[in-house]
Design a protein around this motif. Sequence first.
Motif, mmCIF file in Angstrom:
data_model
loop_
_atom_site.group_PDB
_atom_site.id
_atom_site.type_symbol
_atom_site.label_atom_id
_atom_site.label_comp_id
_atom_site.label_asym_id
_atom_site.label_seq_id
_atom_site.Cartn_x
_atom_site.Cartn_y
_atom_site.Cartn_z
ATOM 1 N N ASP A 172 -90.788 -1.735 -1.396
ATOM 2 C CA ASP A 172 -91.071 -2.186 -2.757
ATOM 3 C C ASP A 172 -91.198 -0.989 -3.683
ATOM 4 O O ASP A 172 -92.303 -0.504 -3.940
ATOM 5 C CB ASP A 172 -92.354 -3.023 -2.773
ATOM 6 N N PRO A 173 -90.098 -0.497 -4.213
ATOM 7 C CA PRO A 173 -90.175 0.689 -5.081
ATOM 8 C C PRO A 173 -90.879 0.413 -6.404
ATOM 9 O O PRO A 173 -91.453 1.309 -6.999
ATOM 10 C CB PRO A 173 -88.699 1.047 -5.301
ATOM 11 N N ILE A 174 -90.858 -0.841 -6.870
ATOM 12 C CA ILE A 174 -91.465 -1.170 -8.171
ATOM 13 C C ILE A 174 -92.966 -0.905 -8.152
ATOM 14 O O ILE A 174 -93.550 -0.438 -9.140
ATOM 15 C CB ILE A 174 -91.183 -2.637 -8.547
ATOM 16 N N SER A 175 -93.613 -1.190 -7.020
ATOM 17 C CA SER A 175 -95.071 -1.036 -6.943
ATOM 18 C C SER A 175 -95.501 0.419 -6.894
ATOM 19 O O SER A 175 -96.690 0.709 -7.073
ATOM 20 C CB SER A 175 -95.606 -1.772 -5.701
ATOM 21 N N TYR A 176 -94.564 1.351 -6.654
ATOM 22 C CA TYR A 176 -94.925 2.756 -6.512
ATOM 23 C C TYR A 176 -94.512 3.605 -7.711
ATOM 24 O O TYR A 176 -94.610 4.818 -7.665
ATOM 25 C CB TYR A 176 -94.297 3.324 -5.235
ATOM 26 N N ILE A 177 -94.026 2.967 -8.762
ATOM 27 C CA ILE A 177 -93.682 3.725 -9.971
ATOM 28 C C ILE A 177 -94.647 3.351 -11.083
ATOM 29 O O ILE A 177 -95.277 2.284 -11.045
ATOM 30 C CB ILE A 177 -92.225 3.449 -10.401
ATOM 31 N N PRO A 178 -94.815 4.186 -12.091
ATOM 32 C CA PRO A 178 -95.732 3.862 -13.197
ATOM 33 C C PRO A 178 -95.349 2.559 -13.888
ATOM 34 O O PRO A 178 -94.183 2.150 -13.892
ATOM 35 C CB PRO A 178 -95.576 5.066 -14.135
ATOM 36 N N SER A 198 -90.859 -12.724 -11.054
ATOM 37 C CA SER A 198 -92.320 -12.836 -11.144
ATOM 38 C C SER A 198 -92.921 -13.566 -9.952
ATOM 39 O O SER A 198 -94.126 -13.509 -9.729
ATOM 40 C CB SER A 198 -92.710 -13.549 -12.438
ATOM 41 N N GLN A 199 -92.085 -14.256 -9.170
ATOM 42 C CA GLN A 199 -92.564 -15.001 -8.009
ATOM 43 C C GLN A 199 -92.462 -14.210 -6.709
ATOM 44 O O GLN A 199 -92.798 -14.720 -5.649
ATOM 45 C CB GLN A 199 -91.771 -16.310 -7.876
ATOM 46 N N VAL A 200 -91.983 -12.963 -6.782
ATOM 47 C CA VAL A 200 -91.787 -12.168 -5.563
ATOM 48 C C VAL A 200 -93.123 -11.776 -4.954
ATOM 49 O O VAL A 200 -93.376 -11.981 -3.759
ATOM 50 C CB VAL A 200 -90.935 -10.921 -5.874
ATOM 51 N N CYS A 201 -94.005 -11.189 -5.754
ATOM 52 C CA CYS A 201 -95.311 -10.756 -5.256
ATOM 53 C C CYS A 201 -96.265 -10.610 -6.445
ATOM 54 O O CYS A 201 -95.859 -10.676 -7.617
ATOM 55 C CB CYS A 201 -95.202 -9.440 -4.480
ATOM 56 N N LYS A 202 -97.533 -10.383 -6.144
ATOM 57 C CA LYS A 202 -98.546 -10.302 -7.190
ATOM 58 C C LYS A 202 -98.361 -9.078 -8.086
ATOM 59 O O LYS A 202 -98.591 -9.149 -9.294
ATOM 60 C CB LYS A 202 -99.943 -10.282 -6.566
ATOM 61 N N SER A 203 -97.935 -7.964 -7.491
ATOM 62 C CA SER A 203 -97.759 -6.757 -8.302
ATOM 63 C C SER A 203 -96.631 -6.936 -9.312
ATOM 64 O O SER A 203 -96.741 -6.513 -10.466
ATOM 65 C CB SER A 203 -97.492 -5.549 -7.396
ATOM 66 N N TRP A 204 -95.528 -7.568 -8.900
ATOM 67 C CA TRP A 204 -94.436 -7.836 -9.837
ATOM 68 C C TRP A 204 -94.867 -8.830 -10.909
ATOM 69 O O TRP A 204 -94.534 -8.677 -12.072
ATOM 70 C CB TRP A 204 -93.225 -8.377 -9.085
ATOM 71 N N TYR A 205 -95.602 -9.845 -10.488
ATOM 72 C CA TYR A 205 -96.080 -10.849 -11.448
ATOM 73 C C TYR A 205 -96.951 -10.205 -12.524
ATOM 74 O O TYR A 205 -96.818 -10.516 -13.715
ATOM 75 C CB TYR A 205 -96.867 -11.929 -10.702
ATOM 76 N N LYS A 206 -97.811 -9.289 -12.113
ATOM 77 C CA LYS A 206 -98.704 -8.628 -13.062
ATOM 78 C C LYS A 206 -97.914 -7.826 -14.095
ATOM 79 O O LYS A 206 -98.236 -7.828 -15.283
ATOM 80 C CB LYS A 206 -99.673 -7.724 -12.311
ATOM 81 N N VAL A 207 -96.858 -7.138 -13.643
ATOM 82 C CA VAL A 207 -96.043 -6.347 -14.573
ATOM 83 C C VAL A 207 -95.243 -7.259 -15.497
ATOM 84 O O VAL A 207 -95.173 -7.037 -16.711
ATOM 85 C CB VAL A 207 -95.101 -5.412 -13.781
ATOM 86 N N ILE A 208 -94.644 -8.310 -14.949
ATOM 87 C CA ILE A 208 -93.761 -9.176 -15.735
ATOM 88 C C ILE A 208 -94.531 -10.005 -16.754
ATOM 89 O O ILE A 208 -93.990 -10.382 -17.799
ATOM 90 C CB ILE A 208 -92.942 -10.079 -14.780
ATOM 91 N N MET A 209 -95.795 -10.269 -16.512
ATOM 92 C CA MET A 209 -96.585 -11.033 -17.474
ATOM 93 C C MET A 209 -96.958 -10.215 -18.711
ATOM 94 O O MET A 209 -97.557 -10.747 -19.650
ATOM 95 C CB MET A 209 -97.866 -11.560 -16.809
ATOM 96 N N CYS A 210 -96.603 -8.958 -18.743
ATOM 97 C CA CYS A 210 -96.903 -8.116 -19.909
ATOM 98 C C CYS A 210 -96.159 -8.645 -21.135
ATOM 99 O O CYS A 210 -94.986 -9.032 -21.054
ATOM 100 C CB CYS A 210 -96.494 -6.674 -19.612
#
Length: 512
Positions: A172-178, A198-210
Motif C-alpha cells: 500500500d504505497p498510498i499509506s506511506y506517502i504524505p 474509498s472502499q479499499v481501506c480506512k486510510s484511503w477512505y480518510k484521504v478521499i473524504m477530504c
Amino acid sequence: NFSLICCHSNNTHLGSSVKSLSTSSLTPQNTSFSEAFNYSLYSSNNVSNLNNKNIADISNCSKETSHQNGVCRKKAYSLPHHYKPSPCFGSWRVKKQEESDQKHVYLSSPLTPQQFKQRFSLMKEWFNEFTDEQRNRVLVDLLQHIGPSQVHLLSVAIGHRLHEGCPPNCQDPISYIPAHLALIVFSYLDPVSLARASQVCKSWYKVIMCDYLWKRLSNLEKWSLSSEANNRQVNKCLRSDGSSNWRQVFIERFRLRRNWLGAHCHIRTFEGHEEGVSCVQFDDSRIVSGSHDNTIKVWNRRTNSQWSVQTLVGHSGMVRCLHLADKRIVSGSADRTIKVWDVEETTSWSSITCKVTLVGHTDIVRCLQVKGDTVVSGSYDKSVRLWTLTSGQCKMIFLDHNKPVLTVAFDERLIVSGAADTTIKLWDIQTGECLKTLEGHKDAITTLAFDSSKIISGSLDCTIRIWCLEKGLCVKILDWMSSEGHTDVIRCLAADSWRIVSASDDKTIKVC
C-alpha cells in the motif's frame, strides 16, 4: 480368451450370469488367495491394454454359437445381446483408454529414490545458476504443469513469505506517502473510481473524504453551475460547524447531470391560463408564466392546487417576455411597456404590486433580460434599449438592426442582440457602439445565449449555431442532418458550460 471376456464383463457391470461365475473357475487350481488376487489384477491389466481390434473380436464373440451334444448354446460375451455400439461412444472409449494406458505406464515406472535425488540435485544446481529473469520464466512454465494439490501446497507454504524482503510500502504505497501527495494521486481519478477507491481501506477512505478532492471536481467545467446556483447549493450543504460539505455538493451535481443526460423527469401540469402561454420563468419554489390572455400567473412548484396561484393583471396586451429574480418580476408586453413587480411572501400571506412601468418602445416589447438594477430590452421597433429599474429611465438606445429585435442577452461589457434581419450584433454597453455583426443564419434569430468565449444562437432556419465571441466566426452548426438537431423552428434555448437545451416547433426538447 474366456478369462479375458469375464474380466471385461465385470468392468462393464454386466448381468448376473457372468457375475455368478466363481473366481475359482477363472484362476488356476491350487492357488492361494493372494495369488488369485494378483492373477485377477493381471487379467484386468490385460483388459485395459486391449486395442480396438481386441474389443471388436470380443464383441463378435457374442454373435458366435457352438453346438455341444446337439444343443445350441451361445458363448459367453462381454456386452448384452441388445447392445448397439455407437461410433461416437466407441471413439470416446478408445481415447479414454489411451489416456488410461499412458497414466498406467507413468505410474508403473516411478523414479527410484536415488534417481529422484540425483535429478532433483541437478535441477537445483541449474536453478541456482539462472538469473532472476530466467528463474521467473522457469517458475511461470512450471505453474502450467502442477495440479490442485501442488497449488494448495504453494499457497500454504509461501503465504507468509510473499512480501518478505519488500519495502514497507510494497502492498500500500498510498499509506506511506504524505497526505498532500496522496491527494494529488487521487485527484487523477474520475468520480466513480474515486468512490470505489474509498472502499479499499480506512486510510484511503480518510484521504478521499477530504473536501479538496470533491471541491476540485465540483468546480470543473463539466460539473460547474452558474454562480447563483452554485452559491445556493453550497449554502444548502453545510455541516454543523458551518463548513461546506463538498462531497455532498458534488453528489447532487452528479445526480443532476445524470438526470439531464438520461432524460429522467417527473411531469406535472399547471392549468389556469385562458389562452396560449408565451413565456415562462422559474426558481426553486415558483413558476411564473406570461400569456396571450394579458395576465401573469405565479405558481407554487410544490402543488398543482388552483388556490396557490397568484394572478398579476396590469398589461393591456399579451405578455411576450418575463424575467424572475428573487422578489422581483419584470415583464414586457404587446402594449409597448415594461412593468416591474415586487413579490412579498410570508408563511401566512403574499403580496404582488406593480412598482414601475417603463415606457419608451414604440412597438411590441419582444425580449428582455435583467441583471441587478439594469434591464436590456428588444422590440419590434428595431431598437435595443438599456434601462435603470429604480428610476425607470432609459439610459441608452442601440439602433442598427433593419428588422424587429427578437432576442437579447448582456453582461458587464457587451450586449448581444438577434433580429429578424438574420444578423447577430455585439454592442459596447458603455459607448453604445456596434462592435461586430455575425452573419450566417438564413432566417430570423429567435433566441441566443453567450458566455466569455462563445455565442449560441437559434433561428427560424431550424439550426443552432455556435460562434467564437472573439473572432466572430461560426465554429459549429447543429442541424437535423449532421447532429440530429431540430426539424422545425428553434423557439428558445438555454446553455451552460457543458450542455445546450433547445425547444422547437417540431414538438421536441433536445439536450446536447
